[in-house]
Each structure stands twice: as structure tokens, then as C-alpha cells.
Design a protein around this motif. Sequence first.
Motif, PDB file in Angstrom:
ATOM      1  N   ILE A 236       0.853  -1.182   0.000  1.00  0.00           N
ATOM      2  CA  ILE A 236       0.000   0.000   0.000  1.00  0.00           C
ATOM      3  C   ILE A 236       0.893   1.237   0.000  1.00  0.00           C
ATOM      4  O   ILE A 236       1.896   1.285   0.713  1.00  0.00           O
ATOM      5  CB  ILE A 236      -0.922   0.019   1.233  1.00  0.00           C
ATOM      6  CG1 ILE A 236      -1.853  -1.207   1.227  1.00  0.00           C
ATOM      7  CG2 ILE A 236      -1.747   1.306   1.296  1.00  0.00           C
ATOM      8  CD1 ILE A 236      -2.663  -1.361   2.511  1.00  0.00           C
ATOM      9  N   VAL A 237       0.520   2.249  -0.775  1.00  0.00           N
ATOM     10  CA  VAL A 237       1.246   3.518  -0.815  1.00  0.00           C
ATOM     11  C   VAL A 237       0.318   4.631  -0.340  1.00  0.00           C
ATOM     12  O   VAL A 237      -0.815   4.746  -0.818  1.00  0.00           O
ATOM     13  CB  VAL A 237       1.756   3.837  -2.235  1.00  0.00           C
ATOM     14  CG1 VAL A 237       2.429   5.216  -2.265  1.00  0.00           C
ATOM     15  CG2 VAL A 237       2.729   2.761  -2.717  1.00  0.00           C
ATOM     16  N   ASP A 238       0.806   5.419   0.608  1.00  0.00           N
ATOM     17  CA  ASP A 238       0.131   6.659   1.017  1.00  0.00           C
ATOM     18  C   ASP A 238       0.899   7.791   0.367  1.00  0.00           C
ATOM     19  O   ASP A 238       1.985   8.154   0.809  1.00  0.00           O
ATOM     20  CB  ASP A 238       0.129   6.779   2.546  1.00  0.00           C
ATOM     21  CG  ASP A 238      -0.501   8.076   3.047  1.00  0.00           C
ATOM     22  OD1 ASP A 238      -1.034   8.840   2.221  1.00  0.00           O
ATOM     23  OD2 ASP A 238      -0.456   8.315   4.262  1.00  0.00           O
ATOM     24  N   LEU A 239       0.348   8.344  -0.710  1.00  0.00           N
ATOM     25  CA  LEU A 239       1.037   9.324  -1.544  1.00  0.00           C
ATOM     26  C   LEU A 239       0.624  10.731  -1.136  1.00  0.00           C
ATOM     27  O   LEU A 239      -0.536  11.108  -1.248  1.00  0.00           O
ATOM     28  CB  LEU A 239       0.702   9.062  -3.016  1.00  0.00           C
ATOM     29  CG  LEU A 239       1.319   9.978  -4.063  1.00  0.00           C
ATOM     30  CD1 LEU A 239       2.831  10.048  -3.922  1.00  0.00           C
ATOM     31  CD2 LEU A 239       0.937   9.506  -5.466  1.00  0.00           C
ATOM     32  N   GLY A 240       1.613  11.527  -0.663  1.00  0.00           N
ATOM     33  CA  GLY A 240       1.313  12.830  -0.061  1.00  0.00           C
ATOM     34  C   GLY A 240       0.874  12.622   1.375  1.00  0.00           C
ATOM     35  O   GLY A 240      -0.169  13.084   1.812  1.00  0.00           O
ATOM     36  N   CYS A 241       1.719  11.936   2.156  1.00  0.00           N
ATOM     37  CA  CYS A 241       1.304  11.344   3.431  1.00  0.00           C
ATOM     38  C   CYS A 241       1.154  12.340   4.570  1.00  0.00           C
ATOM     39  O   CYS A 241       0.470  12.048   5.557  1.00  0.00           O
ATOM     40  CB  CYS A 241       2.278  10.242   3.844  1.00  0.00           C
ATOM     41  SG  CYS A 241       3.960  10.836   4.211  1.00  0.00           S
TER      42      CYS A 241
END
Length: 376
Positions: A236-241
Motif C-alpha cells: 500500500i502507498v500513502d502518496l502525499g502522506c
Amino acid sequence: MKPELTLHGRTLTLQRYPVRQNETLQAWDAADEYLINTLEASTQPLDPARPIVILNDSFGALSCWFAPHGNVTCVTDSFIAKQATLANLQDNQLPAVNVIDALADLPANPQLVLIKLPKNNRLLTWQLHQLCQALPADCTVIAAAKAKDIHTSTLKLFEKHLGETKTSLAVKKARLIFCQPNPALAKPLPQPLQWTVPEHGISLLNHANVFSGESLDIGARLLLEHIPVRTDLHDIVDLGCGNGVIGIKAAKLNPQANVLCVDESFMAVASCLHNAQANLDNPAQLRAVANNCLDDMPAHSADLVLCNPPFHQQNTITDHIAWQMFCDAKQTLRPKGQLVVIGNRHLGYGDKLKRLFGNVTVIAQNNKFVIYQSDK
């Protein structure tokens, strides 16, 4: 837009980062020019043995101009600004500049500090505290910004936390702030803000430049309620975290998954790593890195990308960052992977996602925000 800055018989070729075809925006502004012109007109010579410190240089214009003058340290909280500075220095065949993140220690005994005012007053206050601890009384401090962004309250911050302050006249809608450091005003650095999201059992620390660092923003609050939970999610990627609240919640809901949090702010990444340690049973489940969107990420390496895009770069409102995030997410997702995006209703992300992925579904909305899902 021609990328040449020509002043005082010198020409620099300066690009914004990332470089885009048909760029319509410059990599410098009138405040940069005002600073350069003021220093070039000064009769006080610079000492090549004492550092010059430049804070918040958007794309490296100031760092490039002053690099030949001696020992320059560029302080930034922006991965993009760092990459732009390094690229512009190389393109102009200039001496190396020491580029450090905003949490690093400042060099000792600087002679000159140049500040581009940040948008965030919390960051400005933190930096003024840091400068007051580090600067000798004979250091020259000059800050610059658009005239409309320098308020009486801005000057009071300089007076309170650094020293005696005065302003210049406006030139090309830019203005300068001159401040004389007073080491007697030195105080400990402000501590990062901490608060909890009790309904999700999460406690959060926020360094000074973290987006929505004083409270949970309403967009994130909505997205927290709609994070997918599936046993087949492995990456899972949290982009602009930001502070990592979305990635941490995703990790809690999907303990089998590895979570990568990405932000262009070094302070955000530091906050996210601290919050993972504080909130996850297995902190190693989550990594956080500073990057420009998903540059150099392996293709087909994620099952889910969660994204709350910004709609500004520095002080410029733009949608190109969101578009790059969506394009990078599509490349990074595995076949049948999902991109989940939250945005203000008026931004029209649904049309962009439909054009890019060929499909888009609204999975939740309120009177201000919409959560979209696109499948690869």
C-alpha cells in the motif's frame, strides 16, 4: 517561458522542477531579484570564510546566484526544491552548495542569512527560533516575499523571535525585511504539536511544516472512514502522506500489508516515521521517504495507492502535481490495483481519473469532498 535570469552582467539558466514541456512559470520571482539587487548594490564585502545561509529557496535561484561568493548552505523542507537547486547548480556549472533539510543544524558563524518567507507561519516561527540560537550579532538577515504576504504580524514575529526589524519599500510588488539578530532573545525551539484522533486510536506528532499540523483536516477525516480492507493487499502507498495518519490507519486495518508513505516535505517524513513508532504494533510495517511523487518507484509494485493531492506548489496554485500523482500511481499499481483519491468537489478529479484509467467510481462524498476510486 524563457528560463534565463539576467542581472548585473550575469545570466543563469533556471528551471522549475520537475522540468515540464511548455512551462509557463519561472523558477524565480521578483523577491529573488530584489534580494540579489540589494546585495549586489551593497558596499559591504562578503567574507569567503564565513557561511551564507539561504532558507526556503524555491528552485535554487538564490543558491545559484550566491554559490560563487563562498560557502553557501541552502536549508529547505522541500525535496523538490532540493532537486531543483542541485540540478540548476549543475546546469550552470556552479560551485557546490551544501543543501540540508530544515531539521538539520545550521552552520556555525554565518555572515549572511537570506530567507524566502514560507507560507506557513509555524515554519517561519520555528526557523526564527533556530536562527536566533545560531546567529552571531553581526550577521546580516534579509527576508523577502511578495509585498502582500508581509503583514504587520509577520514583522512582529521577526521582532519577537530574532531581533530589531524594519522593511523596505515595495519594488515590483516585492518587499524585503531587514532584521538585526539579538542573541539575548534565544529560546528553545518550539516543540512539535501533538494531538490525538481518539475515534481511530491514533496519536500524532507534527513538525512545524506538516500540512494541517494543528488538527486533522476534514478531507483526511472522511478518507479514514473509507480505506479499503482486504487480505489480498500486500503493498500500500500513502502518496502525499503528511503526518502519516492515512498510511498508519491503512497499516492497522491491513496488518499483512507493507505500507510506503511518500511526501516531498522532510518534516512530514520525520513526523510520519515518529507516528508509526508510536501507533503501530509493528512499526517496521511502514516506511516513509521524501520524493517527488513516485519518481523511480518500480512499476507494478503496489496493490493500493491512497492519495490526498495538494493543489499548490510553493505559492502557486496548480493541478500538475495531482496529475503527476495519478500518472505515477497508474504506473506503480499492479494490474487490478486501485487508486483511491480524495479531493475538493470543485477540483474535478473525476474527469482526470476517467481520462487516465478509463473508469472512476465515487465511493463517498460530503458537501465539500469527494472520494474517487479508479481500477487499473
